[in-house]
Write an enzyme that holds these catalytic residues in place. Structure first.
Site, mmCIF file in Angstrom:
data_model
loop_
_atom_site.group_PDB
_atom_site.id
_atom_site.type_symbol
_atom_site.label_atom_id
_atom_site.label_comp_id
_atom_site.label_asym_id
_atom_site.label_seq_id
_atom_site.Cartn_x
_atom_site.Cartn_y
_atom_site.Cartn_z
ATOM 1 N N ALA A 295 0.768 -1.365 -0.141
ATOM 2 C CA ALA A 295 -0.111 -0.007 0.005
ATOM 3 C C ALA A 295 0.805 1.585 0.043
ATOM 4 O O ALA A 295 0.411 2.264 0.108
ATOM 5 C CB ALA A 295 -1.080 0.012 1.200
ATOM 6 N N ALA A 296 2.110 1.322 -0.395
ATOM 7 C CA ALA A 296 2.800 2.283 -0.360
ATOM 8 C C ALA A 296 2.151 3.151 -1.577
ATOM 9 O O ALA A 296 2.142 4.540 -1.332
ATOM 10 C CB ALA A 296 4.404 2.027 -0.830
ATOM 11 N N GLY A 297 1.912 2.683 -2.768
ATOM 12 C CA GLY A 297 1.307 3.457 -3.524
ATOM 13 C C GLY A 297 -0.267 4.123 -3.175
ATOM 14 O O GLY A 297 -0.331 5.131 -3.731
ATOM 15 N N ASP A 298 -0.778 3.516 -2.415
ATOM 16 C CA ASP A 298 -2.222 3.981 -1.816
ATOM 17 C C ASP A 298 -1.827 5.306 -1.018
ATOM 18 O O ASP A 298 -2.609 6.236 -1.183
ATOM 19 C CB ASP A 298 -2.865 2.896 -1.310
ATOM 20 C CG ASP A 298 -3.426 1.900 -2.152
ATOM 21 O OD1 ASP A 298 -3.477 1.913 -3.357
ATOM 22 O OD2 ASP A 298 -3.577 0.766 -1.614
#
Ligand code: ADP
Length: 308
Positions: free
Chosen positions: A253-256
């Site tokens: 979830a880094a991108g989120d």
């Protein structure tokens, strides 16, 4: 001086993750006793809504849940993060989306996702939420719901001067008729390669890929490159915004977190590079904590990292 509270609308997904840890995957026909179990709310839409809300945005989440216990858990969790849930539809026939990650002793992860109610979010459901999209500064979209519903949300946003960010995840082809309504595209490395056919392992490939995407009519393309940070491309700017050096625990979830932070920054009226920095800080903090929802950072943590 009073600062206007930024408004973000998210049209996206809910996925209840039922995580299993075991020594190894079971063989066909085998029943294996595992070691750990955990249940976590997730889905790219949910994670991004939570990220933007924790940073201080007023967030409307729009999507489709089942009329089931998982659905109730989502509503309760979102409300705890002060996210508006009035435009979330409850499906009486099909249940809430689920994911079943299996993690083995080496930490390798494989996952089956069953979108269920997410894929029944209709254009009419989105149109019911038109007021929330119209009043938002930024609309944040991903691709875990029917593409025609996402596109309709983008059209409503464009008609009302709401900026549109599309996080094109999971990787898939996107019709140009949809991209026409997108202002900012935020693909990661895999999605960029999927959308352009260009490898992004070096700087020249990365810039070439970003240019191909920008030429589809976006105001800006923001390639997220994991620990390499972010490449921002507009008609007049090419900027590499480096990642923060952090202790990596779990990159889920880094991108989120990045998208929530970037959306918050834009909604607040920050300059593009400043909003990317906000996203980078949120993404960096997210990798320092296990899981998705628990790793979405607070505004204090982001501010502190940006001030370092
Ligand atoms: P995704 O999770 O979609 O694959 P990325 O891995 O590109 O997205 O991460 C999004 C952003 O989060 C990156 O652009 C970066 O700013 C930040 N980030 C990700 N991984 C790291 C890392 N290991 N160290 C520091 N920042 C990171």
């Amino acid at each position: 001086m009073s600062v206007k509270r930024p408004k973000v609308a998210v049209v996206g997904s809910f996925m209840m993750d039922l995580v299993v840890k075991a020594e190894r995957r079971p063989r066909v026909g085998e029943t294996l006793v595992g070691e750990e179990f955990g249940m976590f709310i997730g889905g790219k839409g949910t994670n991004q809504a939570i990220a933007a809300a924790r940073l201080g945005a007023e967030v409307h989440m729009i999507g489709r849940l089942g009329q089931d216990q998982f659905g109730d858990i989502f509503i309760e969790s979102l409300q705890k993060d002060n996210i508006h849930t009035d435009f979330i539809v409850r499906d009486t026939e099909v249940g809430t989306g689920v994911g079943t990650p299996v993690i083995d002793a080496d930490g390798n992860n494989s996952i089956i996702i069953i979108p269920r109610a997410n894929m029944r979010l209709t254009i009419a459901n989105v149109e019911k939420a038109a007021s929330a999209i119209a009043e938002a500064d930024v609309l944040l979209l991903q691709l875990e719901i029917p593409i025609e519903s996402s596109k309709r949300a983008a059209e409503i946003a464009r008609e009302n001067s709401t900026a549109v960010i599309l996080n094109p995840a999971p990787a898939c082809q996107i019709p140009n008729e949809f991209l026409e309504f997108v202002d900012y595209l935020t693909p990661n490395e895999i999605e960029t390669e999927m959308l352009t056919g260009v490898k992004v392992s070096d700087q020249s490939g990365t810039e070439q890929a970003a240019r191909i995407l920008l030429d589809k009519g976006m105001s800006a393309v923001v390639l997220t490159l994991g620990s390499r940070g972010t490449l921002l491309l507009t008609e007049n700017t090419t900027a590499s915004v480096p990642a923060h050096k952090v202790n990596v625990v779990d990159t889920t979830a880094a991108g989120d977190a990045f998208c929530g932070g970037f959306a918050f920054g834009l909604a607040q009226g920050q300059k593009l590079t400043e909003a990317v920095r906000c996203g980078n800080a949120a993404g960096a903090l997210a990798v320092t904590v296990m899981g998705a929802e628990p790793s979405m950072p607070t505004s204090e943590a982001v501010r502190e990292l940006l001030n370092q």
